[in-house]
Motif scaffolding. Structure first.
Motif, PDB file in Angstrom:
ATOM      1  N   GLY A  71      47.983  43.922  39.232  1.00  0.00           N
ATOM      2  CA  GLY A  71      47.439  45.221  39.591  1.00  0.00           C
ATOM      3  C   GLY A  71      48.232  46.369  38.994  1.00  0.00           C
ATOM      4  O   GLY A  71      47.794  47.518  39.034  1.00  0.00           O
ATOM      5  N   HIS A 122      39.305  42.923  39.500  1.00  0.00           N
ATOM      6  CA  HIS A 122      37.959  42.775  40.053  1.00  0.00           C
ATOM      7  C   HIS A 122      37.631  43.908  41.023  1.00  0.00           C
ATOM      8  O   HIS A 122      36.464  44.289  41.171  1.00  0.00           O
ATOM      9  CB  HIS A 122      37.802  41.408  40.731  1.00  0.00           C
ATOM     10  N   VAL A 123      38.657  44.485  41.680  1.00  0.00           N
ATOM     11  CA  VAL A 123      38.428  45.616  42.576  1.00  0.00           C
ATOM     12  C   VAL A 123      38.018  46.846  41.763  1.00  0.00           C
ATOM     13  O   VAL A 123      37.073  47.558  42.123  1.00  0.00           O
ATOM     14  CB  VAL A 123      39.698  45.926  43.401  1.00  0.00           C
ATOM     15  N   ASP A 154      34.444  46.328  40.488  1.00  0.00           N
ATOM     16  CA  ASP A 154      33.459  46.497  41.556  1.00  0.00           C
ATOM     17  C   ASP A 154      33.261  47.975  41.880  1.00  0.00           C
ATOM     18  O   ASP A 154      32.120  48.432  42.077  1.00  0.00           O
ATOM     19  CB  ASP A 154      33.886  45.738  42.814  1.00  0.00           C
ATOM     20  N   ARG A 155      34.355  48.727  41.953  1.00  0.00           N
ATOM     21  CA  ARG A 155      34.255  50.162  42.259  1.00  0.00           C
ATOM     22  C   ARG A 155      33.542  50.898  41.125  1.00  0.00           C
ATOM     23  O   ARG A 155      32.730  51.796  41.371  1.00  0.00           O
ATOM     24  CB  ARG A 155      35.652  50.750  42.452  1.00  0.00           C
ATOM     25  N   PRO A 187      45.751  48.063  42.286  1.00  0.00           N
ATOM     26  CA  PRO A 187      44.445  47.412  42.451  1.00  0.00           C
ATOM     27  C   PRO A 187      44.247  46.275  41.453  1.00  0.00           C
ATOM     28  O   PRO A 187      44.614  46.391  40.284  1.00  0.00           O
ATOM     29  CB  PRO A 187      43.450  48.549  42.187  1.00  0.00           C
ATOM     30  N   ASP A 247      48.487  51.714  44.667  1.00  0.00           N
ATOM     31  CA  ASP A 247      48.001  50.584  45.468  1.00  0.00           C
ATOM     32  C   ASP A 247      47.943  49.282  44.668  1.00  0.00           C
ATOM     33  O   ASP A 247      47.627  48.222  45.223  1.00  0.00           O
ATOM     34  CB  ASP A 247      46.612  50.886  46.032  1.00  0.00           C
ATOM     35  N   ILE A 254      40.264  54.774  43.405  1.00  0.00           N
ATOM     36  CA  ILE A 254      41.384  53.859  43.149  1.00  0.00           C
ATOM     37  C   ILE A 254      42.669  54.666  43.009  1.00  0.00           C
ATOM     38  O   ILE A 254      42.725  55.647  42.256  1.00  0.00           O
ATOM     39  CB  ILE A 254      41.147  53.046  41.857  1.00  0.00           C
TER      40      ILE A 254
END
Length: 262
Positions: free
Chosen positions: A52, A246-247, A250-251, A243, A241, A237
């Motif tokens: 991430g 895949h997050v 998706d966002r 990320p 964090d 995002i």
């Protein structure tokens, strides 16, 4: 800012040609008199790692195949006053990687036009790489292998049937097995890529100053997505964090779909 000459160079060699040219000009007083600075336009891209976190910056040339020589003077409105000494042009042509010089009237970049080039969107990018439908591909391959086994077994039963009735029943099973195999081979797969989502947008949304900066490249069963680093905030995002890829995807997909139905 002065006028500029565009120099066509071998793609991928822009930085190397620039370094050689800077070294050659440092040894030539006349070149220093005419040429103020050598420019390439580049962007920094950071890949989102599996953790991430953002990887090390990768610098890419924004205008592949070209470098620009900013001159120590401006030109008139028609660019007819642009000029550079012959010995300097000879020096430029001798540098490995240089292909062509744009030197005629009308090909020179005026000071105002060159200033506009510096205002191009060269913001830092982030890059995400994702394997296309990896789980689906594996599942389809498993189903196809099983279907092929069923066809072979049904064919064997039809060929070894002892009575016409047994053969008839075996042929029915064979026909069904073949249909199942064809369904798997010819079945439509859902194209769930960012590239497809962007294509589904109407022209108005494609020209959106935010969405038009999202680029998708399909290569070797992978989709490579590049977007401005600052756009992460637009899709909710936060870099701190960390990320996962895949997050972010998706966002981003949700953000594009929201545009499409607005």
């Amino acid at each position: 800012m002065g006028a500029a000459f565009a120099i066509q160079v071998m793609t991928g060699k822009e930085s190397n040609v620039k370094r050689l040219m800077e070294w050659a000009f440092s040894k030539n007083e006349n070149a220093q008199k005419w040429i103020k600075e050598i420019h390439t336009f580049s962007q920094e891209t950071r890949r989102i790692l599996k953790s991430g976190e953002l990887g090390k910056p990768i610098k890419r040339v924004a205008m592949p195949g070209y470098i620009f020589l900013e001159m120590n003077y401006a030109v008139d409105g028609e660019n007819t006053s642009a000029y550079i000494a012959d010995d300097v042009w000879h020096l430029i042509k001798s540098i490995p990687g240089v292909l062509k010089q744009f030197t005629r009237s009308g090909q020179i970049i005026s000071a105002d036009e060159f200033q506009q080039m510096f205002e191009l969107d060269l913001t830092d990018q982030v890059e995400i790489s994702t394997v296309l439908e990896e789980d689906t591909i594996q599942e389809e391959a498993k189903k196809l292998a099983e279907a092929e086994i069923e066809v072979k077994l049904a064919l064997h039963q039809a060929n070894t049937a002892d009575t016409p009735q047994e053969r008839k029943e075996a042929e029915k099973i064979l026909d069904y097995a073949i249909q199942q195999e064809e369904t798997i081979v010819n079945g439509e797969k859902e194209d769930n890529t960012i590239s497809t989502e962007l294509e589904l947008l109407n022209e108005q949304h494609k020209l959106n100053p935010t969405i038009s900066r999202v680029k998708s490249i399909l290569r070797s069963h992978k989709e490579i997505i590049r977007l401005p680093r600052i756009m992460l905030q637009h899709i909710g995002i936060q870099e701190e964090d960390k990320p996962l890829s895949h997050v972010v995807i998706d966002r981003l997909r949700h953000f594009i779909k929201t545009l499409g139905i607005s």
